[in-house]
Design a protein around this motif. Structure first.
Motif, PDB file in Angstrom:
ATOM      1  N   GLU A 241      30.890  16.387 -28.993  1.00  0.00           N
ATOM      2  CA  GLU A 241      31.564  17.688 -29.012  1.00  0.00           C
ATOM      3  C   GLU A 241      31.004  18.609 -27.934  1.00  0.00           C
ATOM      4  O   GLU A 241      31.752  19.277 -27.211  1.00  0.00           O
ATOM      5  N   LEU A 242      29.683  18.667 -27.828  1.00  0.00           N
ATOM      6  CA  LEU A 242      29.061  19.537 -26.823  1.00  0.00           C
ATOM      7  C   LEU A 242      29.413  19.097 -25.410  1.00  0.00           C
ATOM      8  O   LEU A 242      29.638  19.930 -24.525  1.00  0.00           O
ATOM      9  N   MET A 243      29.476  17.786 -25.188  1.00  0.00           N
ATOM     10  CA  MET A 243      29.772  17.283 -23.846  1.00  0.00           C
ATOM     11  C   MET A 243      31.237  17.438 -23.479  1.00  0.00           C
ATOM     12  O   MET A 243      31.579  17.508 -22.298  1.00  0.00           O
ATOM     13  N   ASP A 244      32.107  17.502 -24.500  1.00  0.00           N
ATOM     14  CA  ASP A 244      33.546  17.546 -24.244  1.00  0.00           C
ATOM     15  C   ASP A 244      34.133  18.949 -24.238  1.00  0.00           C
ATOM     16  O   ASP A 244      35.162  19.187 -23.619  1.00  0.00           O
ATOM     17  N   GLN A 245      33.519  19.891 -24.954  1.00  0.00           N
ATOM     18  CA  GLN A 245      34.110  21.212 -25.099  1.00  0.00           C
ATOM     19  C   GLN A 245      34.324  21.868 -23.749  1.00  0.00           C
ATOM     20  O   GLN A 245      33.436  21.925 -22.906  1.00  0.00           O
ATOM     21  N   GLY A 246      35.553  22.359 -23.529  1.00  0.00           N
ATOM     22  CA  GLY A 246      35.840  23.132 -22.335  1.00  0.00           C
ATOM     23  C   GLY A 246      36.138  22.315 -21.110  1.00  0.00           C
ATOM     24  O   GLY A 246      36.307  22.858 -20.033  1.00  0.00           O
TER      25      GLY A 246
END
Length: 313
Positions: free
Chosen positions: A295-300
């Motif tokens: 999630e952190l790597m994919d957000q935005g």
């Protein structure tokens, strides 16, 4: 004093920022897990810290001292994009070359010491080209340890290894940290192995550092908890806190209430019903560490691969 500090560190190729003004800190004694997708900028940042690539902007501090662009430091050992092994030389000769290049006073003794530490004494005189991938990774560690560095940079040290090789390398890294006091900065996609040894994490996305987290932060984010959604969130939280002051409660930015402990879902529902507060949803939330970092790597990330806004919880 930090072992490593980067301040607005950037590396640009043409119009593209491979590393986009990253400010980060690594404390002495840390095993710092650097997490990001392929192409996120991990290796580029590590090359700048090791003095193998010149930054476009910003600067680097090692143990409190500002490092000049492109300057190497005897306090840093590194394996970046694979160990630099000469396949036609023996393992011992590989390490001896490194020791001689660094001007070591007793290169043979130092080489024997590091080869014994990484478990290659028995094959030290064998040609390095005949080594297995796991043995080459251990030889790379031996090369990085020549000169007794205080900071070790390891770029994807588990790549291509079988489970036994992964375990051996992880054990060596932990021993280096615990027995020799070496600070370790390690990038890896093998999150379950990082989880077993790191003390802090940094997450990079599209060249930007989006989060730095302690192990405790990750444990808290990935723990199971009860989530309560209500159109009257603030009132619901006040009622629950009055009824159960011993419970661990919090509110997210989206207005949902998080209950970490001390309040079963049945009791929470009964308390809110008695107070006449509507509940739109109540469920048990859980996620593993891999889901969280994905999630952190994919957000935005937009379709063209550029990074968007910062991560949120």
């Amino acid at each position: 004093m930090n072992a490593l500090r980067t301040v607005a560190l950037g590396k640009r190729y043409g119009r593209t920022w491979a590393v986009d003004h990253v400010t980060m800190t690594v404390a002495p004694g840390d095993i710092y897990g650097f997490v990001g997708r392929n192409g996120a900028g991990k290796s580029t940042l590590m090359k700048m810290v090791a003095g193998l690539s010149l930054p476009t902007e910003g600067y680097i501090e090692l143990f409190g001292d500002v490092v000049r662009p492109g300057e190497t430091s005897s306090r840093v050992g590194s394996i970046i994009e694979g160990p630099g092994v000469h396949p036609n030389l023996s393992g011992l000769d590989n390490v001896m070359c490194r020791a001689l290049a660094l001007g070591s006073a007793n290169p043979r003794a130092i080489s024997g010491d590091v080869l014994e530490f990484v478990g290659l004494s028995d094959v030290a005189k064998h040609r390095a080209g005949s080594y297995s991938l796991g043995m080459k990774q251990r030889l790379g560690l031996a090369l990085a340890l020549v000169g007794s560095p205080d900071l070790l940079l390891l770029d994807e040290p588990f790549n291509g290894l079988d489970p036994e090789g992964v375990r051996d390398i992880r054990s060596l890294i932990t021993r280096l940290n615990e027995d020799r006091g070496i600070t370790v900065f390690i990038s890896s996609h093998v999150l379950d192995q990082l989880e077993r040894m790191v003390t802090r994490y940094g997450v990079i996305r599209g060249g930007r550092l989006v989060r730095e987290l302690t192990v405790e932060d990750v444990d808290r984010e990935c723990s199971d908890y009860l989530c309560i959604e209500s159109p009257e969130c603030e009132m619901a939280l006040a009622v629950l806190e009055r009824a159960r002051p011993d419970a661990s409660l919090g509110v997210y930015g989206d207005g949902s209430i998080r209950v970490d402990s001390g309040l079963p879902s049945e009791e929470a529902g009964w308390i809110l019903a008695e107070a006449g507060i509507p509940v739109s949803a109540m469920y048990r939330h859980s996620r593993d560490i891999e889901d969280y970092f994905v999630e952190l790597m994919d957000q935005g990330i937009s379709q063209d691969g550029r990074s968007g806004g910062g991560a949120s919880c």
